[in-house]
Every structure is written in C-alpha cells, then in structure tokens.
Design a protein around this motif. Structure first.
Motif, PDB file in Angstrom:
ATOM      1  N   SER A   8      10.669 -34.320  32.633  1.00 39.83           N
ATOM      2  CA  SER A   8      11.060 -34.440  34.039  1.00 39.83           C
ATOM      3  C   SER A   8      10.362 -35.668  34.597  1.00 39.83           C
ATOM      4  N   LEU A   9      11.133 -36.503  35.289  1.00 42.46           N
ATOM      5  CA  LEU A   9      10.593 -37.771  35.775  1.00 42.46           C
ATOM      6  C   LEU A   9      11.034 -38.090  37.186  1.00 42.46           C
ATOM      7  N   LYS A  10      10.273 -38.957  37.789  1.00 45.58           N
ATOM      8  CA  LYS A  10      10.692 -39.628  39.012  1.00 45.58           C
ATOM      9  C   LYS A  10      10.923 -41.075  38.614  1.00 45.58           C
ATOM     10  N   ILE A  11      11.994 -41.629  39.127  1.00 43.97           N
ATOM     11  CA  ILE A  11      12.319 -43.012  38.804  1.00 43.97           C
ATOM     12  C   ILE A  11      12.121 -43.861  40.048  1.00 43.97           C
ATOM     13  N   LYS A  30      13.896 -37.639  44.122  1.00 39.27           N
ATOM     14  CA  LYS A  30      14.749 -36.883  43.214  1.00 39.27           C
ATOM     15  C   LYS A  30      14.123 -36.865  41.817  1.00 39.27           C
ATOM     16  N   THR A  31      14.174 -35.687  41.178  1.00 41.82           N
ATOM     17  CA  THR A  31      13.648 -35.529  39.825  1.00 41.82           C
ATOM     18  C   THR A  31      14.801 -35.592  38.832  1.00 41.82           C
ATOM     19  N   HIS A  32      14.588 -36.305  37.736  1.00 44.27           N
ATOM     20  CA  HIS A  32      15.565 -36.409  36.657  1.00 44.27           C
ATOM     21  C   HIS A  32      14.952 -35.788  35.411  1.00 44.27           C
ATOM     22  N   SER A  33      15.766 -35.097  34.625  1.00 48.36           N
ATOM     23  CA  SER A  33      15.291 -34.513  33.375  1.00 48.36           C
ATOM     24  C   SER A  33      16.134 -35.006  32.220  1.00 48.36           C
ATOM     25  N   TYR A  34      15.451 -35.386  31.134  1.00 49.90           N
ATOM     26  CA  TYR A  34      16.116 -35.860  29.937  1.00 49.90           C
ATOM     27  C   TYR A  34      15.456 -35.229  28.721  1.00 49.90           C
ATOM     28  N   ARG A  75       1.952 -38.683  28.547  1.00 51.38           N
ATOM     29  CA  ARG A  75       1.563 -37.368  29.082  1.00 51.38           C
ATOM     30  C   ARG A  75       1.967 -37.253  30.546  1.00 51.38           C
ATOM     31  N   VAL A  76       1.864 -36.037  31.066  1.00 52.69           N
ATOM     32  CA  VAL A  76       2.153 -35.801  32.477  1.00 52.69           C
ATOM     33  C   VAL A  76       1.247 -36.700  33.319  1.00 52.69           C
ATOM     34  N   GLY A  77       1.850 -37.352  34.312  1.00 56.10           N
ATOM     35  CA  GLY A  77       1.110 -38.257  35.184  1.00 56.10           C
ATOM     36  C   GLY A  77       1.205 -39.714  34.760  1.00 56.10           C
ATOM     37  N   ASP A  78       1.544 -39.951  33.498  1.00 51.85           N
ATOM     38  CA  ASP A  78       1.675 -41.336  33.034  1.00 51.85           C
ATOM     39  C   ASP A  78       2.902 -41.984  33.662  1.00 51.85           C
ATOM     40  N   LYS A  79       2.799 -43.295  33.837  1.00 46.21           N
ATOM     41  CA  LYS A  79       3.927 -44.086  34.320  1.00 46.21           C
ATOM     42  C   LYS A  79       4.242 -45.125  33.258  1.00 46.21           C
ATOM     43  N   VAL A  80       5.533 -45.321  33.033  1.00 46.00           N
ATOM     44  CA  VAL A  80       5.970 -46.341  32.080  1.00 46.00           C
ATOM     45  C   VAL A  80       6.952 -47.253  32.796  1.00 46.00           C
ATOM     46  N   VAL A  81       7.002 -48.490  32.356  1.00 45.40           N
ATOM     47  CA  VAL A  81       7.856 -49.487  32.989  1.00 45.40           C
ATOM     48  C   VAL A  81       8.906 -49.968  31.995  1.00 45.40           C
ATOM     49  N   LEU A  82      10.156 -49.869  32.415  1.00 44.25           N
ATOM     50  CA  LEU A  82      11.267 -50.386  31.631  1.00 44.25           C
ATOM     51  C   LEU A  82      11.663 -51.718  32.253  1.00 44.25           C
ATOM     52  N   LYS A  83      11.527 -52.785  31.485  1.00 42.11           N
ATOM     53  CA  LYS A  83      11.846 -54.129  31.969  1.00 42.11           C
ATOM     54  C   LYS A  83      13.352 -54.356  31.834  1.00 42.11           C
ATOM     55  N   LEU A  84      13.981 -54.659  32.953  1.00 40.26           N
ATOM     56  CA  LEU A  84      15.412 -54.930  32.986  1.00 40.26           C
ATOM     57  C   LEU A  84      15.664 -56.297  33.609  1.00 40.26           C
ATOM     58  N   ILE A  85      16.836 -56.831  33.395  1.00 39.75           N
ATOM     59  CA  ILE A  85      17.177 -58.136  33.958  1.00 39.75           C
ATOM     60  C   ILE A  85      17.088 -58.112  35.479  1.00 39.75           C
ATOM     61  N   ARG A  86      17.554 -57.042  36.095  1.00 47.28           N
ATOM     62  CA  ARG A  86      17.570 -56.933  37.561  1.00 47.28           C
ATOM     63  C   ARG A  86      16.254 -56.448  38.144  1.00 47.28           C
ATOM     64  N   GLY A  87      15.271 -56.284  37.318  1.00 47.34           N
ATOM     65  CA  GLY A  87      13.975 -55.819  37.806  1.00 47.34           C
ATOM     66  C   GLY A  87      13.477 -54.641  37.002  1.00 47.34           C
ATOM     67  N   ARG A 137      11.997 -50.893  36.157  1.00 48.83           N
ATOM     68  CA  ARG A 137      12.151 -49.501  36.598  1.00 48.83           C
ATOM     69  C   ARG A 137      10.916 -48.760  36.145  1.00 48.83           C
ATOM     70  N   VAL A 138      10.325 -48.028  37.075  1.00 47.03           N
ATOM     71  CA  VAL A 138       9.111 -47.278  36.787  1.00 47.03           C
ATOM     72  C   VAL A 138       9.463 -45.799  36.672  1.00 47.03           C
ATOM     73  N   PHE A 139       9.056 -45.201  35.560  1.00 39.87           N
ATOM     74  CA  PHE A 139       9.293 -43.782  35.305  1.00 39.87           C
ATOM     75  C   PHE A 139       7.947 -43.072  35.338  1.00 39.87           C
ATOM     76  N   GLU A 140       7.831 -42.059  36.197  1.00 33.90           N
ATOM     77  CA  GLU A 140       6.605 -41.262  36.263  1.00 33.90           C
ATOM     78  C   GLU A 140       6.890 -39.893  35.658  1.00 33.90           C
ATOM     79  N   ILE A 141       6.079 -39.502  34.682  1.00 33.36           N
ATOM     80  CA  ILE A 141       6.280 -38.225  33.996  1.00 33.36           C
ATOM     81  C   ILE A 141       5.688 -37.101  34.827  1.00 33.36           C
ATOM     82  N   LEU A 142       6.545 -36.152  35.198  1.00 33.22           N
ATOM     83  CA  LEU A 142       6.132 -35.016  36.028  1.00 33.22           C
ATOM     84  C   LEU A 142       5.884 -33.762  35.184  1.00 33.22           C
ATOM     85  N   ASP A 143       6.680 -33.593  34.126  1.00 32.35           N
ATOM     86  CA  ASP A 143       6.571 -32.370  33.321  1.00 32.35           C
ATOM     87  C   ASP A 143       7.127 -32.636  31.923  1.00 32.35           C
TER      88      ASP A 143
END
Length: 169
Positions: free
Chosen positions: A102-105, A110-114, A143-155, A157-163
C-alpha cells in the motif's frame, strides 16, 4: 520432396502466435501459487478447446489445431520454467515477491495497492505488477515508511510505503 511436386493448395500457413508476457532473458520465472494455478487452468482450457475443435474442412481443422498447439508449447515452456514463491516464506517486514504494497504517490491522500507478481499474472487494472517492472524493482527490499523515487521524463514520482501484506495463498 522437391517443392515442384507440391500443389499450391497443399501449403498450410504457419500459425502466428503472439508471445506471452515478456520475461527478460536470464530472469527466473517467479510465480505466486495463484499464478501457477492460473497457468495450469489456462493449459486445461486450451487442451479442452483443442479437443472440441469441430470443423468439417480438414485443412481448417489442422490450422486451428496447429495454432492451439503452438500456443500450448509457449504455455508449457512457461509452466516448466516457473518457480513458485510461497508468500508465507517471505520476510513480512520487507517488500518481496508476492507482497501487496500500500502506497501514497507524490504525497496524495489516496492510497494505492499493488501486488508484486509474475509476468503472466501482472494486470495493472487489478493492482498486479510484474516483479521485473521498474516500480516493483524500486520497492523490493524496502520497508514501511520508506520512500522511493521513480525518475520519469516529466518529473520524479515519490512512492511512500504505508503497508506490506502477504496473501496466504
């Protein structure tokens, strides 16, 4: 036999079968238990479909059977190479194969789950992403609480792991 002795009407087209979901060369074909069940179910459906072919024209029947046989060959190759990963064997405090994350983007409310799945199981419309996808690769071992960054052409995107959760099946 020389091609000169073959009538034009006797030549059958080689069936063109679309490839299965892309699995990079050398990558292990990881699947969840549900993914393996789906592959085996797909195989049984194809076999039943092949057995049910009822065409009067023998040439059309052979073409239909050959097409299904070609698809079955690709599927059988995928099943043979599959390595089932049991979710219960994964470290539940880290994102690994089979995890539902479960993440916040970008700080959204809004929470997203994948769920991270095999390539044949991946279906973004149902929240399933392949373990070889860029997002899955970024999330793996986090782990929960970690943030990862996906580098895209348009900028970025930061994903924060919630669960992190693992399905029991």
């Amino acid at each position: 036999m020389s091609r000169g002795f073959v009538k034009e009407d006797d030549q059958e087209e080689v069936p063109i079968v679309p490839p299965r979901a892309d699995l990079p060369a050398g990558a292990t074909n990881y699947v969840t238990p549900r993914g393996m069940e789906a592959l085996l179910s797909e195989k049984n459906s194809m076999i039943s479909e092949r057995e049910a072919i009822d065409l009067d024209n023998e040439s059309e029947r052979r073409i239909a059977v050959n097409h299904l046989n070609a698809k079955l060959q690709l599927l059988n190759d995928r099943i043979r190479s599959a390595k089932v990963v049991e979710p219960k064997g994964q470290p539940h405090d880290e994102v690994r194969f089979g995890a539902t994350v479960s993440l916040k983007i970008d700080g959204s409310k809004k929470t997203h789950s994948y769920q991270i799945t095999g390539v044949d199981e991946a279906d973004i419309a149902h929240g399933k992403i392949a373990f070889v996808s860029p997002i899955a690769k970024l999330l793996t071992n986090k782990r929960v609480g970690d943030k990862v960054v996906l580098k895209l052409i348009r900028g970025d995107r930061v994903f924060e792991i919630l669960d992190i959760a693992y399905d029991s099946k």
